[in-house]
Design an enzyme around this catalytic site. Structure first.
Site, PDB file in Angstrom:
ATOM      1  N   SER A  68       0.916  -0.849  -0.025  1.00 25.22           N
ATOM      2  CA  SER A  68      -0.413  -0.127   0.050  1.00 25.22           C
ATOM      3  C   SER A  68       1.225   0.873   0.441  1.00 25.22           C
ATOM      4  O   SER A  68       0.247   2.363  -0.693  1.00 25.22           O
ATOM      5  CB  SER A  68      -0.971   0.164   0.881  1.00 25.22           C
ATOM      6  N   LYS A  71       0.800   3.698  -2.986  1.00 27.27           N
ATOM      7  CA  LYS A  71      -0.777   4.036  -3.028  1.00 27.27           C
ATOM      8  C   LYS A  71      -0.143   5.408  -3.429  1.00 27.27           C
ATOM      9  O   LYS A  71      -0.985   6.284  -3.973  1.00 27.27           O
ATOM     10  CB  LYS A  71      -1.789   4.470  -1.988  1.00 27.27           C
ATOM     11  N   TYR A 193      -2.785  -1.920 -10.613  1.00 30.09           N
ATOM     12  CA  TYR A 193      -2.493  -1.680  -9.712  1.00 30.09           C
ATOM     13  C   TYR A 193      -1.358  -3.265  -8.724  1.00 30.09           C
ATOM     14  O   TYR A 193      -0.305  -2.224  -7.662  1.00 30.09           O
ATOM     15  CB  TYR A 193      -4.016  -2.218  -8.581  1.00 30.09           C
ATOM     16  N   TYR A 245      -4.086   2.795   7.870  1.00 27.92           N
ATOM     17  CA  TYR A 245      -6.000   2.248   7.994  1.00 27.92           C
ATOM     18  C   TYR A 245      -6.862   2.694   8.496  1.00 27.92           C
ATOM     19  O   TYR A 245      -7.071   4.076   9.289  1.00 27.92           O
ATOM     20  CB  TYR A 245      -5.515   0.574   8.240  1.00 27.92           C
ATOM     21  N   VAL A 263       0.615  -4.077   3.771  1.00 31.74           N
ATOM     22  CA  VAL A 263       0.473  -4.957   4.159  1.00 31.74           C
ATOM     23  C   VAL A 263       1.656  -5.976   4.185  1.00 31.74           C
ATOM     24  O   VAL A 263       1.939  -7.312   4.618  1.00 31.74           O
ATOM     25  CB  VAL A 263      -0.691  -6.234   3.814  1.00 31.74           C
TER      26      VAL A 263
HETATM   27  N1  GLU Z   1      -2.112  -5.071  -2.959  1.00 28.75           N
HETATM   28  C1  GLU Z   1      -2.494  -5.150  -1.314  1.00 28.75           C
HETATM   29  C2  GLU Z   1      -4.372  -5.720  -1.732  1.00 28.75           C
HETATM   30  O1  GLU Z   1      -4.633  -4.691  -2.360  1.00 28.75           O
HETATM   31  C3  GLU Z   1      -2.367  -3.864  -0.798  1.00 28.75           C
HETATM   32  C4  GLU Z   1      -2.955  -3.420   0.672  1.00 28.75           C
HETATM   33  C5  GLU Z   1      -1.971  -3.412   1.378  1.00 28.75           C
HETATM   34  O2  GLU Z   1      -1.204  -2.724   1.634  1.00 28.75           O
HETATM   35  O3  GLU Z   1      -3.023  -1.950   2.190  1.00 28.75           O
HETATM   36  O4  GLU Z   1      -4.575  -5.795  -0.647  1.00 28.75           O
END
Ligand code: GLU
Length: 310
Positions: A68, A71, A193, A245, A263
């Site tokens: 994430s 992002k 993604y 989060y 994650v």
């Molecule tokens: N690739 C993970 C997902 O889409 C990223 C989630 C994350 O790191 O919060 O579930």
């Protein structure tokens, strides 16, 4: 605030040692099976400052899946590409829901709460897929430029694993498409993604690649404008309210730095006008944040008196 970090090396090492044994307090993410293969005992931390110093301790040179944290970089690319039009398609509010929640997206007619929950990041992936001729290459080359390191790579094993277990992300993307908020074909968007989530970087590379957010959008090493000062401000604001989060409120309350976790166990924290802290340890707490990674950032911030709310 301590400006000279050269004498912090020993402190960082002691901090890493103090966390050993705490990995049992969390669980390595296993909904992406490749992530569950990582040794849970790894611990790394690095600090990079805008005046050009970088230090690290523990496993800070071992690459991990940025997940994430990617992002943030996707968001910068999309903001640079389509400007304020982006905010017609995604909001900037905390979600109060798990990062991969579907239910809120249905209530809110396919407009994600913010760009750092999965729905928002998939929307950003749509912008990149639709506006770049080769968005995956553009993403990788952006990361390499920011970190000034051509060795940064996409972990194909993690990518395949995400692709084979990506039904929930696919559901989010299809739901948004049904509301008319997605342009690209879903498989193409998902491929982008999962590629960006599968980029592997170490703590040192990540800390250095994010310095522009601590420096009003300008990369302090090259003096290149990566984004406008206004957009750097906006991204830091989103990270402060939503980057950790559903634990973002508590993190702001106790630490007070714009931050983002993934994650894969990585955590980055931006210290405006100072630098970036990046920590890594795979076991996650119930919110999906690295237990030890969060402790490390929190301890460093406390030790150095770093908070945007002082
Ligand atoms: N690739 C993970 C997902 O889409 C990223 C989630 C994350 O790191 O919060 O579930």
């Amino acid at each position: 605030m301590i400006k000279d970090i050269s004498n912090l090396q020993a402190k960082l090492q002691a901090l890493v040692l103090s966390q050993q044994g705490l990995h049992a307090q969390g669980q390595v993410a296993d909904y992406i099976p490749a992530l569950a293969e990582i040794c849970p005992k790894k611990i790394g931390v690095s600090i990079a400052t805008i005046d050009g110093n970088t230090i690290g301790a523990g496993d800070y040179k071992i690459p991990f899946s940025i997940q994430s944290i990617s992002k943030i970089f996707g968001l910068v690319m999309a903001m640079n590409r389509i400007g304020d039009d982006l905010w017609q398609r995604v909001n900037m509010e905390p979600s109060g829901q798990p990062f991969n929640s579907i239910i809120q997206l249905e209530w809110e007619k396919g407009i994600p709460r913010n760009p750092v929950i999965n729905a928002g990041a998939l929307l950003i992936a749509d912008v990149l897929t639709s506006r770049f001729s080769s968005s995956k290459l553009a993403f990788l080359s952006f990361m390499r430029t920011l970190a000034n390191d051509e060795t940064i790579y996409i972990d194909k094993h993690v990518y395949e694993s995400e692709l084979n277990h990506g039904n929930r992300n696919a559901a989010l993307a299809y739901l948004m498409k049904s509301f008319g908020n997605i342009e690209a074909e879903i498989p193409e968007l998902l491929s982008h993604y999962f590629t960006q989530c599968s980029v592997a970087m170490n703590c040192e590379q990540l800390a250095n690649s994010l310095l522009f957010l601590a420096n009003k959008g300008v990369d302090p090493k090259t003096k290149k404008v990566i984004c406008s000062a206004r957009d750097a401000h906006r991204i830091n604001a989103i990270l402060s309210t939503s980057g950790m989060y559903d634990q973002s409120g508590e993190f702001a309350f106790s630490v007070g730095l714009p931050a983002k976790s993934g994650v894969g166990g990585g955590v980055i924290a931006i210290v405006p006008n100072y630098g970036v802290i990046c920590s890594w340890s795979p076991p996650l707490n119930k919110f999906g944040n690295s237990v030890i990674g969060t402790n490390l950032v929190s301890n460093i911030a406390q030790e150095l008196g770093l908070s945007i709310y002082h």
